[in-house]
Design a protein around this motif. Sequence first.
Motif, short mmCIF file in Angstrom:
data_model
loop_
_atom_site.label_atom_id
_atom_site.label_comp_id
_atom_site.label_asym_id
_atom_site.label_seq_id
_atom_site.Cartn_x
_atom_site.Cartn_y
_atom_site.Cartn_z
N MET A 1 -8.14 -0.67 -2.09
CA MET A 1 -8.52 0.53 -1.32
C MET A 1 -9.61 1.32 -2.06
O MET A 1 -10.55 1.82 -1.46
CB MET A 1 -7.29 1.42 -1.10
CG MET A 1 -6.20 0.79 -0.24
SD MET A 1 -6.71 0.38 1.45
CE MET A 1 -6.93 2.02 2.14
N GLU A 2 -9.45 1.41 -3.37
CA GLU A 2 -10.45 2.14 -4.17
C GLU A 2 -11.81 1.44 -4.09
O GLU A 2 -12.85 2.08 -3.99
CB GLU A 2 -10.01 2.26 -5.62
CG GLU A 2 -8.80 3.16 -5.85
CD GLU A 2 -9.09 4.65 -5.61
OE1 GLU A 2 -10.26 5.01 -5.38
OE2 GLU A 2 -8.12 5.43 -5.62
N LEU B 1 -3.78 -0.79 -4.24
CA LEU B 1 -4.55 0.46 -4.37
C LEU B 1 -5.96 0.17 -4.90
O LEU B 1 -6.93 0.81 -4.49
CB LEU B 1 -3.83 1.44 -5.30
CG LEU B 1 -2.45 1.93 -4.84
CD1 LEU B 1 -1.92 3.00 -5.80
CD2 LEU B 1 -2.48 2.47 -3.42
N LEU C 1 0.83 -1.20 0.00
CA LEU C 1 0.00 0.00 0.00
C LEU C 1 0.87 1.26 0.00
O LEU C 1 0.66 2.18 -0.80
CB LEU C 1 -0.93 -0.01 1.22
CG LEU C 1 -1.82 1.21 1.40
CD1 LEU C 1 -2.63 1.49 0.13
CD2 LEU C 1 -2.74 1.03 2.59
N ILE C 2 1.84 1.28 0.87
CA ILE C 2 2.66 2.49 1.03
C ILE C 2 3.48 2.76 -0.24
O ILE C 2 3.68 3.91 -0.63
CB ILE C 2 3.55 2.35 2.28
CG1 ILE C 2 2.66 2.33 3.53
CG2 ILE C 2 4.58 3.48 2.34
CD1 ILE C 2 3.36 1.86 4.80
N LEU C 3 3.91 1.68 -0.89
CA LEU C 3 4.72 1.83 -2.10
C LEU C 3 3.85 1.91 -3.36
O LEU C 3 4.36 2.02 -4.46
CB LEU C 3 5.74 0.70 -2.20
CG LEU C 3 6.80 0.73 -1.08
CD1 LEU C 3 7.66 -0.52 -1.11
CD2 LEU C 3 7.67 1.98 -1.19
N GLY C 4 2.54 1.85 -3.18
CA GLY C 4 1.65 2.10 -4.31
C GLY C 4 1.43 0.93 -5.26
O GLY C 4 1.15 1.14 -6.44
N ASN D 1 2.47 7.81 8.06
CA ASN D 1 1.65 8.86 7.44
C ASN D 1 1.03 8.37 6.14
O ASN D 1 -0.16 8.59 5.88
CB ASN D 1 2.52 10.10 7.15
CG ASN D 1 2.58 11.08 8.32
OD1 ASN D 1 1.55 11.52 8.82
ND2 ASN D 1 3.78 11.43 8.75
N ALA D 2 1.84 7.72 5.32
CA ALA D 2 1.33 7.26 4.02
C ALA D 2 0.23 6.22 4.19
O ALA D 2 -0.79 6.23 3.48
CB ALA D 2 2.48 6.69 3.19
N GLN E 1 7.17 8.61 8.29
CA GLN E 1 6.58 8.91 6.98
C GLN E 1 5.78 7.73 6.43
O GLN E 1 4.72 7.92 5.83
CB GLN E 1 7.68 9.34 6.02
CG GLN E 1 8.34 10.66 6.48
CD GLN E 1 9.28 11.25 5.46
OE1 GLN E 1 9.92 10.54 4.70
NE2 GLN E 1 9.36 12.59 5.45
N TRP E 2 6.29 6.54 6.64
CA TRP E 2 5.54 5.38 6.14
C TRP E 2 4.18 5.28 6.84
O TRP E 2 3.17 4.95 6.22
CB TRP E 2 6.35 4.09 6.34
CG TRP E 2 7.18 3.76 5.12
CD1 TRP E 2 7.92 4.64 4.39
CD2 TRP E 2 7.29 2.48 4.49
NE1 TRP E 2 8.51 3.99 3.35
CE2 TRP E 2 8.14 2.66 3.38
CE3 TRP E 2 6.77 1.21 4.75
CZ2 TRP E 2 8.48 1.60 2.53
CZ3 TRP E 2 7.12 0.16 3.90
CH2 TRP E 2 7.96 0.36 2.80
N VAL F 1 -1.81 5.89 6.69
CA VAL F 1 -3.05 6.53 7.17
C VAL F 1 -3.66 7.40 6.07
O VAL F 1 -4.87 7.40 5.86
CB VAL F 1 -2.76 7.35 8.45
CG1 VAL F 1 -4.03 8.06 8.92
CG2 VAL F 1 -2.21 6.45 9.55
N ALA F 2 -2.81 8.14 5.38
CA ALA F 2 -3.32 9.01 4.31
C ALA F 2 -4.05 8.21 3.24
O ALA F 2 -4.99 8.69 2.61
CB ALA F 2 -2.17 9.80 3.68
N ALA F 3 -3.63 6.97 3.07
CA ALA F 3 -4.26 6.12 2.05
C ALA F 3 -5.66 5.68 2.47
O ALA F 3 -6.43 5.19 1.65
CB ALA F 3 -3.39 4.89 1.80
#
Lengths: 577, 577
Positions: free
Chosen positions: B185-186, B182, B174-177, B206-207, B203-204, B209-211
């Motif tokens: 998640m969508e 993804l 998830l964090i690396l996209g 944050n990513a 930072q990881w 949670v932001a996702a």
Amino acid sequence: MDLAQIVKVARGDAPADLALRNGKLINVYTGEIYETDVIIAGDKVVALGPGYQAKNEIELGGRYVAPGFIDAHVHIESSMVTPPQFARAVVPQGTTSVISDPHEIANVCGLDGIHYMLDVSDGLPLTVYVNASSCVPATQMGTAGAELDAAQLATLLGHPRVLGLAEMMNYPGLILGDPSVLAKMEAFRGRIVDGHSPGVTGQWLNAYVAAGVGSDHECVTAEEATERLRLGMYVFMREATGARNLIDLLPAVTPENSRRCCLCTDDRHPADLLDSGHMDQLVRMAIAQGLDPVTAIRMATLNTAEWFRLYDRGAVAPGKRADVVVFADLHDIRPELVFSGGRLVAQEGTPVGDWPVPQVDDSHVRDSVHVDWSAVDERIFHIPATGPKARVIGIIKDQLVTEHLIEEVPRDAAGQYAVTDPERDILKMAVIERHRGTGNVGLGFIHGMGLQAGALAASVAHDHHNLVVVGVDDKSMLTAARAVGEIGGGFAVANGDRILDRLPLPMAGLMSDQPVEAVRDAQDKIIISSAALGSELHDPFMMMGFMALEVIPALKLTDQGLVDVEQFKPVELFVER
Amino acid sequence: MDLAQIVKVARGDAPADLALRNGKLINVYTGEIYETDVIIAGDKVVALGPGYQAKNEIELGGRYVAPGFIDAHVHIESSMVTPPQFARAVVPQGTTSVISDPHEIANVCGLDGIHYMLDVSDGLPLTVYVNASSCVPATQMGTAGAELDAAQLATLLGHPRVLGLAEMMNYPGLILGDPSVLAKMEAFRGRIVDGHSPGVTGQWLNAYVAAGVGSDHECVTAEEATERLRLGMYVFMREATGARNLIDLLPAVTPENSRRCCLCTDDRHPADLLDSGHMDQLVRMAIAQGLDPVTAIRMATLNTAEWFRLYDRGAVAPGKRADVVVFADLHDIRPELVFSGGRLVAQEGTPVGDWPVPQVDDSHVRDSVHVDWSAVDERIFHIPATGPKARVIGIIKDQLVTEHLIEEVPRDAAGQYAVTDPERDILKMAVIERHRGTGNVGLGFIHGMGLQAGALAASVAHDHHNLVVVGVDDKSMLTAARAVGEIGGGFAVANGDRILDRLPLPMAGLMSDQPVEAVRDAQDKIIISSAALGSELHDPFMMMGFMALEVIPALKLTDQGLVDVEQFKPVELFVER
């Protein structure tokens, strides 16, 4: 911004759009306040913390960073301006979301009115959510411009900014099981249902909550608030232009129950919005009263977001919408910077940047005063004297409830018609149906307006918003009423055949199409014009607008006649006592 | 019960079905504890307070009344019984709702397995919610029985008990996209997404949670919990049979952040459930550690309901489901009465009344061990000796992480094959693919199981749940593996060609079809049988079941071979060092 880009920025592999450096974050989740960077990409906060690059940076130098404020319950129409102008008034004060009940325009224009409010607020820096107005019309004892049943209300549910059902004012109907009210609850089952239950307590309150109503903004005492919190209701503590309840209610807030307390403005006039503020003022008041500042801010942010299921806002945190307020003094919050969806939209109390101007077809909410003036003359105000004494609406200063007076009223020279008595401050009041051309005119007497001459007329008259006219003589009343008609709705002051002042409110007869500052100036001016005729009321138009509201005791007048609200039924003007 | 009847009872105009008299209500909304009646109609609480008539009454005599407990995250399969039996274990202990992740059965049976769990839990006194298992298979380095992509997972969304996406274990993806992550998640955008982010920080995090991931149950330190709470995550504090984190995490709970703290069990074995308890044990532990009792109860009720958007439960209040627990001692909570949907379903720790027995077609989750035994003999366990030293999985007692050892291993007389060395506790381990008939057999060595003779085999082996076998000699290993196959999955202990013990788990090779008490006894017995062969581990089958889990460091074995988890890639068994 797509998810791939969000995680890329958040993990530090691409520059953010904006970094707010060195602010003191009000963390509504943990109650902590600490210095950190707030990292924004697109319309979202994507990270908190150090080490991020950004295309734009703002140094906050230790100023506070809080989530944008959310008004839990507001009738935008009461600001007498359209949503874009309302936004220009409140966003610079830190409000970035409101949950609105378009109850006023719905009573005039029905679903068209609600759709207008949704359309015209699209894309604003203020997110305008709408709850479907549950009680249009308020009762069958007055004539509104629309009736919205469960099926019609349900058509709104597909809209992404429609959250649920707005204040269920017909609490007797719900508690006693009126099928048309239950149908509305069923139509919104599983959605948010806001309440309105002034004075309801005990078993009736249990029934109201058991039916699925989850909030109330009508508490006036801490005891009422506590009873509601115990039953699981969210309590919205209100500080409106008229109803000022916040200070009385704050003693009900405890560290244990505060998560279910919110703040709302309900109804605010332009001068109040511009001079006192909006949600920022409520937060300031609560803090000034001794409430913990983070708790006060939560009541205007996270708590409200939780009740309304607005999972994308209410906090400054990764993944949340970048609605952010920056201010210098935690004990006297004055927003200096306001961000909406990551864009700086206001600075030092003034809108900045390009604000969208929604282009919508508003023709269906204009031209809303439907009276056949060719069929109207002074005689519509004549009151045949059919008894010795008449019921008189007795204004109580600064209250919406009235006295139910019985007074002798004088007759004209021929003894045929009852007339006013300005020396005793007994004036005539008329309510002219303005939606459907029924020709209905309700007539009565009112004490407490204080006019020595002339008349006032208005198309803002809760909840039906018919034309309400109060005056010393029939000619002035007709002049004032016609003046309101000519401007497509609004306020007018007249004396004899002269129009002394008017304030056009062409949008549904409720809202101006002018900037909020201009409306405020015009309102100040027309109140002065009213005062020149003798009115000593703070705002005679606001007062007059509630004298036609047949759900607030004791005696009110609709286009269908006098209503004894305590008996909840129509009554004759003259009595045989 | 229809709304008309609910308001009728609540307003006092019709008798309730049940009145709980004179209990001390734990009011999770206000934090207060006070005496009141709880009035129930149909499956709902409809009122709190005095003055109600009811058809049935229970005098509580001042005992406490709390909402039914909610487990925020559980894999029911870990109880080794089916949901109806799991319910019989946990409901009498006060748990009335669980949010389950059917991750184990999904790895064996895919969507069929998830639908089985939903179907077989329909109508139980325990409301079994399901989050869609996000990571099936865990990786591509092992062979599972199913692969669930975003589109398949999305098919579950229509089910009323499917809430969202279960623990997103693939946090690097998830964090690396990773596009496939993804996409999941969508597919669940706007729904609940639970997390699993052991050790992720900065930072990881944050990513992550932001996702859109909003919770985590993998914290092991208070610092990790605090970091997550600050970013807006809900923290589920876990006390499983294996991972026991609650006491370490409680120091992170503050009056300001507690509303976002919940409790969960994750994985509990039968003995643990029956002896220690379920959510009641976690609440007791938290209170014993000094947490305010109402706060502790909220972490097992209201807070969890709020995160999962279960608006109909989490509190004892009008309109909420009547899931109610009654107990005598607030500081040693032992549920005496448990109500589910208004029905008394357990008393003094024992189920009472008629519990439904869901009749479902379970044929597609039985017969899940697909190995062509006719093609299998001892030779599948032969390890050609291709180097001087081999990698050895080093068990660390009471941990799921392992050491990555490099050891010399002996050879057979001909010098052709590497063999075990029981004196040094170096045994053989095999993972036999059991889903698709690929014939895959992963082979390696393991240190720390302690067997002096014989072999153990099991079909519970996270997360792919292939057949895992550990033994001293190939014959015993084959006997144990075949024994598991013959019982359709489960555990077996063998020595030479003798089967010493077995525990059938015919439901997907994960769960028994027997009562929980019987499974507990069988499990106790088979652990003793293992101990007789030399194992000194508390539970050798649980340990063995995690030695095939290629997402927990350092060295693990799947059906495809050894995995260096720190490098996240397959490695050769023999090394040239």
